[in-house]
Design a protein around this motif. Structure first.
Motif, PDB file in Angstrom:
ATOM      1  N   LEU A   1     -35.850 -37.838   4.299  1.00  0.00           N
ATOM      2  CA  LEU A   1     -34.756 -38.590   3.691  1.00  0.00           C
ATOM      3  C   LEU A   1     -34.126 -39.466   4.765  1.00  0.00           C
ATOM      4  CD1 LEU A   1     -32.990 -39.093   1.178  1.00  0.00           C
ATOM      5  CD2 LEU A   1     -31.503 -37.231   1.943  1.00  0.00           C
ATOM      6  N   THR A   2     -34.122 -40.779   4.527  1.00  0.00           N
ATOM      7  CA  THR A   2     -33.501 -41.709   5.472  1.00  0.00           C
ATOM      8  C   THR A   2     -32.238 -42.291   4.849  1.00  0.00           C
ATOM      9  OG1 THR A   2     -34.722 -43.668   4.721  1.00  0.00           O
ATOM     10  CG2 THR A   2     -35.759 -42.309   6.412  1.00  0.00           C
ATOM     11  N   CYS A   3     -31.364 -42.835   5.707  1.00  0.00           N
ATOM     12  CA  CYS A   3     -30.046 -43.197   5.199  1.00  0.00           C
ATOM     13  C   CYS A   3     -29.554 -44.602   5.546  1.00  0.00           C
ATOM     14  CB  CYS A   3     -29.006 -42.195   5.708  1.00  0.00           C
ATOM     15  SG  CYS A   3     -28.816 -42.170   7.520  1.00  0.00           S
ATOM     16  N   VAL A   4     -30.131 -45.261   6.551  1.00  0.00           N
ATOM     17  CA  VAL A   4     -29.484 -46.460   7.091  1.00  0.00           C
ATOM     18  C   VAL A   4     -29.366 -47.594   6.075  1.00  0.00           C
ATOM     19  CG1 VAL A   4     -31.573 -47.546   8.040  1.00  0.00           C
ATOM     20  CG2 VAL A   4     -29.349 -47.912   9.155  1.00  0.00           C
TER      21      VAL A   4
ATOM     22  N   SER B   1     -26.055 -43.298  -3.532  1.00  0.00           N
ATOM     23  CA  SER B   1     -27.498 -43.136  -3.711  1.00  0.00           C
ATOM     24  C   SER B   1     -28.010 -41.897  -2.976  1.00  0.00           C
ATOM     25  CB  SER B   1     -28.243 -44.390  -3.242  1.00  0.00           C
ATOM     26  OG  SER B   1     -28.139 -44.562  -1.841  1.00  0.00           O
ATOM     27  N   ILE B   2     -27.427 -41.586  -1.831  1.00  0.00           N
ATOM     28  CA  ILE B   2     -27.832 -40.387  -1.095  1.00  0.00           C
ATOM     29  C   ILE B   2     -27.448 -39.138  -1.877  1.00  0.00           C
ATOM     30  CG2 ILE B   2     -27.304 -38.961   0.928  1.00  0.00           C
ATOM     31  CD1 ILE B   2     -29.327 -41.112   1.532  1.00  0.00           C
TER      32      ILE B   2
ATOM     33  N   GLY C   1     -33.763 -43.666   9.906  1.00  0.00           N
ATOM     34  CA  GLY C   1     -34.722 -44.610   9.338  1.00  0.00           C
ATOM     35  C   GLY C   1     -34.702 -45.947  10.058  1.00  0.00           C
ATOM     36  N   ASP C   2     -35.781 -46.681   9.903  1.00  0.00           N
ATOM     37  CA  ASP C   2     -35.881 -48.010  10.503  1.00  0.00           C
ATOM     38  C   ASP C   2     -35.109 -49.024   9.667  1.00  0.00           C
ATOM     39  OD1 ASP C   2     -37.571 -47.049  12.507  1.00  0.00           O
ATOM     40  OD2 ASP C   2     -39.356 -47.338  11.250  1.00  0.00           O
TER      41      ASP C   2
ATOM     42  N   ARG D   1     -24.707 -45.135   9.786  1.00  0.00           N
ATOM     43  CA  ARG D   1     -25.253 -45.755  11.001  1.00  0.00           C
ATOM     44  C   ARG D   1     -26.125 -44.798  11.805  1.00  0.00           C
ATOM     45  NH1 ARG D   1     -23.096 -50.620  12.554  1.00  0.00           N
ATOM     46  NH2 ARG D   1     -21.327 -51.361  11.328  1.00  0.00           N
ATOM     47  N   TYR D   2     -25.863 -43.505  11.643  1.00  0.00           N
ATOM     48  CA  TYR D   2     -26.546 -42.521  12.475  1.00  0.00           C
ATOM     49  C   TYR D   2     -27.015 -41.341  11.622  1.00  0.00           C
ATOM     50  CZ  TYR D   2     -23.978 -45.206  15.955  1.00  0.00           C
ATOM     51  OH  TYR D   2     -23.456 -46.225  16.701  1.00  0.00           O
ATOM     52  N   ALA D   3     -28.043 -40.664  12.137  1.00  0.00           N
ATOM     53  CA  ALA D   3     -28.607 -39.531  11.399  1.00  0.00           C
ATOM     54  C   ALA D   3     -27.590 -38.409  11.204  1.00  0.00           C
ATOM     55  CB  ALA D   3     -29.844 -39.004  12.113  1.00  0.00           C
ATOM     56  N   TYR D   4     -26.690 -38.206  12.175  1.00  0.00           N
ATOM     57  CA  TYR D   4     -25.738 -37.094  12.045  1.00  0.00           C
ATOM     58  C   TYR D   4     -24.825 -37.272  10.827  1.00  0.00           C
ATOM     59  CZ  TYR D   4     -21.660 -39.627  13.932  1.00  0.00           C
ATOM     60  OH  TYR D   4     -20.612 -40.502  14.111  1.00  0.00           O
TER      61      TYR D   4
END
Length: 299
Positions: free
Chosen positions: A78-81, A87-88, A108-109, A125-128
C-alpha cells in the motif's frame, strides 16, 4: 495469520514477491504463475503494484486470492504519496473486507505528472504518516521497507537510519529490505540498526539476476553495490544469456545459504513472476532450509 507472529521464533521464513500482470496480459496469467509456485510452500507471498504504482485494486484482489484460493498467507503493498486520506481509509476497508491481515506500508514513487503539477499538495509525504493511519485503523500486521545501502533520495546513511527508526517507532512490526547483492553490506546495516535501537525482524530481499537488461534497470533505480564476484559473472556471461541466467540463480542461492547461516529472520525472493528460477532456488536451498527448521524444533 499475521506475519509478525511468524517471525522472531528462531526459524527463517522464506517468502515470494509477485506483481499484477501488465495491462497487455490477461489477469489470469498471474494465477497460472501462483499455481506453479504453490507447492514450493512459501511462508507468505507479497503482492506489489503494477508498473508505475498502478493496479492497486488488482493488488488487493490477487492478495486475497493468494490466501483464499491457494492457502498461502499474503501481504498487500500500500503506497500513499499520491493518495488522499479518504482513499487510503477506503483502501484499508477493502483490504480488511478481502480477508488480508498484512500490509507493507510504503510512501511510493512520485510519478512525473505529479512532480510537474505545481498545484499538487500531497496529503501524505512520508511512509510513517501512512503507518499512523494503518495503526489507527487497526487489525493489521505492518511491514515497511528498509535500504541496506541507503535510499537513493536520502542525503546520507545517518539520515536514512533516522527515518527508518521513525517508521519503526510509529508502529512497524517487521522490515523488508530492498534487493542487494553484497551480504557484507547487509550485515553492516544490521549492526547499525542495533546501534540506533531498531530491534524489529528484518527480511532480506534477494533478486536472482536473469538477464543483463535487468541489471541495468536495477542500477538505474537503486544504484546498489555490485561486488567483484558479481561483476565477474556479468563480465563473463553478458553475451551468453543462458549461462548468465544459470550463474544468476547460483549467485542468489549462495546469498541465501549465507543469510541462513547468519540466522536472518526471513528471506524474500523477488520472483519477477518467473516460477522456474524460483523453483530452482528453492530446490537448491531445501536441505539447508529444513535443517535450520529442525534445529529450532529440537531446542
Amino acid at each position: 495469520m499475521k506475519i509478525r507472529d511468524m517471525l522472531g521464533k528462531g526459524n527463517t521464513t522464506v517468502s515470494f514477491e509477485i506483481f499484477p500482470p501488465k495491462t497487455t496480459y490477461p489477469m489470469e496469467t498471474i494465477f497460472e504463475t501462483l499455481e506453479k509456485l504453490r507447492d514450493l510452500s512459501p511462508d507468505f507471498i507479497s503482492v506489489t503494484y503494477g508498473a508505475g504504482g498502478s493496479s492497486q485494486g488488482h493488488t488487493v484482489e490477487i492478495a486475497s486470492r493468494v490466501k483464499k484460493d491457494f492457502g498461502i498467507e499474503s501481504i498487500a503493498h500500500l503506497t500513499c504519496v499520491t493518495s488522499t486520506k479518504d482513499s487510503i481509509r477506503q483502501m484499508l476497508q477493502d483490504i480488511r473486507n478481502s480477508g488480508i491481515e498484512n500490509i507493507l506500508a510504503l510512501r511510493g514513487d512520485i510519478p512525473d505528472s505529479f512532480r510537474e503539477d505545481r498545484s499538487w499538495k500531497p496529503e501524505y509525504r512520508y511512509a510513517y504518516e501512512l503507518i499512523d493511519e494503518i495503526v489507527d485503523f487497526g487489525g493489521f500486521s505492518i511491514g515497511a521497507a528498509c535500504y541496506p545501502e541507503g535510499h537513493v533520495e536520502t542525503r546520507n546513511k545517518v539520515d536514512d537510519l533516522k527515518y527508518l527508526k521513525q517508521k519503526v517507532d510509529h508502529g512497524v512490526d517487521f522490515l523488508v529490505t530492498q534487493l542487494f547483492f553484497d551480504n557484507e553490506l547487509f550485515y553492516q546495516f544490521r549492526e547499525k540498526m542495533d546501534l540506533v535501537g531498531i530491534e524489529k525482524p528484518v527480511i532480506a530481499g534477494i533478486l536472482p539476476v536473469l538477464n543483463i537488461n535487468q541489471v541495468k534497470r536495477i542500477q538505474e533505480i537503486s544504484g546498489c553495490n555490485m561486488p567483484p564476484k558479481f561483476l565477474r559473472i556479468l563480465d563473463r556471461y553478458e553475451h551468453d544469456p543462458k549461462s548468465l541466467q544459470e550463474a544468476g540463480i547460483a549467485y542468489a542461492v549462495d546469498q541465501i545459504v549465507d543469510l541462513l547461516s547468519f540466522g536472518i529472520e526471513g528471506v524474500h525472493i523477488y520472483t519477477m513472476n518467473k516460477p522456474e528460477p524460483t523453483r530452482r532456488i528453492m530446490e537448491s536451498i531445501s536441505t539447508v532450509r529444513y535443517s535450520e527448521a529442525r534445529k529450532v524444533i529440537s531446542r
